[in-house]
Design an enzyme around this catalytic site. Structure first.
Site, PDB file in Angstrom:
ATOM      1  N   HIS A  46      62.421  59.380  25.887  1.00 50.39           N
ATOM      2  CA  HIS A  46      63.108  59.230  24.602  1.00 50.39           C
ATOM      3  C   HIS A  46      64.407  60.029  24.519  1.00 50.39           C
ATOM      4  O   HIS A  46      64.990  60.122  23.436  1.00 50.39           O
ATOM      5  CB  HIS A  46      62.179  59.656  23.467  1.00 50.39           C
ATOM      6  CG  HIS A  46      61.022  58.728  23.249  1.00 50.39           C
ATOM      7  ND1 HIS A  46      61.175  57.447  22.765  1.00 50.39           N
ATOM      8  CD2 HIS A  46      59.694  58.897  23.466  1.00 50.39           C
ATOM      9  CE1 HIS A  46      59.995  56.861  22.677  1.00 50.39           C
ATOM     10  NE2 HIS A  46      59.077  57.722  23.103  1.00 50.39           N
ATOM     11  N   GLU A 149      48.337  56.110  24.650  1.00 48.73           N
ATOM     12  CA  GLU A 149      49.103  55.992  23.408  1.00 48.73           C
ATOM     13  C   GLU A 149      49.120  54.571  22.868  1.00 48.73           C
ATOM     14  O   GLU A 149      50.055  54.161  22.177  1.00 48.73           O
ATOM     15  CB  GLU A 149      50.529  56.514  23.621  1.00 48.73           C
ATOM     16  CG  GLU A 149      51.227  55.969  24.832  1.00 48.73           C
ATOM     17  CD  GLU A 149      52.596  56.607  25.059  1.00 48.73           C
ATOM     18  OE1 GLU A 149      53.092  57.311  24.162  1.00 48.73           O
ATOM     19  OE2 GLU A 149      53.181  56.366  26.121  1.00 48.73           O
ATOM     20  N   ASP A 175      52.640  56.982  19.066  1.00 48.56           N
ATOM     21  CA  ASP A 175      52.541  55.610  19.549  1.00 48.56           C
ATOM     22  C   ASP A 175      51.133  55.053  19.383  1.00 48.56           C
ATOM     23  O   ASP A 175      50.963  53.857  19.145  1.00 48.56           O
ATOM     24  CB  ASP A 175      52.976  55.522  21.013  1.00 48.56           C
ATOM     25  CG  ASP A 175      54.489  55.419  21.158  1.00 48.56           C
ATOM     26  OD1 ASP A 175      55.119  54.801  20.282  1.00 48.56           O
ATOM     27  OD2 ASP A 175      55.037  55.946  22.130  1.00 48.56           O
TER      28      ASP A 175
END
Length: 256
Positions: A46, A149, A175
């Site tokens: 990310h 996730e 997530d």
């Protein structure tokens, strides 16, 4: 690279604590390396941290005697090869949702005959002077963590943790809740049910449980320890900084 002590601790279900690096600057890595964490994760899923900075951060972390993991951008051959050749002690692979995903991660991380990783000479192999020793290290000490996730990963958890080479798992709470249509709703009934299933399967199979506690409140870490989690990531670099200055400014404003 670190020796096999950390891998043994993880596989034996001993408590280890780490944190998350999202800011691509060695000063940040050095500060977090000095406070007592067992490991630190450089997050390139990310965050815009390029492979050159990844290697610099790995070197900074390891110079302090702390294990350096990389949460790779995806379960993909080249990115896994790059971060391992840069000298990472282990990888955290996002969105491992099935046995096939887990086997793919091992293929990309391990050399033949266990995996299919291409052989190159870089920092990890001491630039060609220590390949045989590194090859042995990859076989015996490299740590591969599957990030759980998605609700599909919960449903397929037993087959994921059976894959040879998967040393542990770690819950990605945002997530996971998002896969249930409820991102960030950690107290939602369905999210809690998914986590309860994760705990049950791991305890039934005597497999180490992990969780990224994003909240910087230390009490949240204690709660996860009490639930049986042993591979625990605490906070993130930017939240440690942000939460501290927010609380400080609130106190200052109240006193003015």
């Amino acid at each position: 690279m670190m020796n096999n002590i950390l891998r043994k601790k993880i596989k034996n279900g001993e408590l280890t604590l780490g944190s998350w690096i999202t800011i691509g600057h060695p000063n940040v890595a050095e500060i977090l390396s000095n406070v007592g964490f067992d490991w630190l994760v450089i997050d390139i899923e990310h965050n815009p941290i390029d492979i050159s900075m990844v290697q610099t951060l790995i070197m900074t972390i390891q110079s302090k005697g702390v294990a350096a993991f990389v949460r790779v951008s995806k379960n993909e051959e080249v990115v896994i090869k790059h971060v391992l050749d840069a000298g990472a002690d282990g990888i955290i692979v996002p969105m491992v949702c099935s046995e096939t995903d887990a086997r793919q991660a091992i293929d990309y991380a391990k050399y033949p005959p266990m995996g299919k990783r291409g052989v190159g000479l870089a920092r990890a192999q001491q630039y060609g002077t220590n390949f045989e020793s590194y090859k042995k290290w990859v076989s015996e000490d490299l740590i591969v963590i599957a990030q759980i996730e998605h609700v599909d990963a919960i449903d397929n958890l037993e087959s994921i943790i059976r894959v040879d080479g998967i040393d542990g798992t770690i819950i990605g709470p945002y997530d996971l809740s998002g896969s249930l249509g409820k991102p960030g709703a950690f107290d939602d009934f369905d999210v809690k049910i998914a986590l309860e299933k994760y705990i049950k399967v791991c305890k039934d199979k005597n497999f180490p449980m992990g969780f990224h506690v994003v909240n910087t409140n230390p009490q949240k870490i204690q709660e996860k320890i009490d639930e049986g989690y042993r591979f625990i990531a605490y906070g993130t670099d930017f939240l440690f900084m942000g939460d501290t200055v927010i609380k400080g400014m609130e106190l200052l404003k109240d006193s003015l």
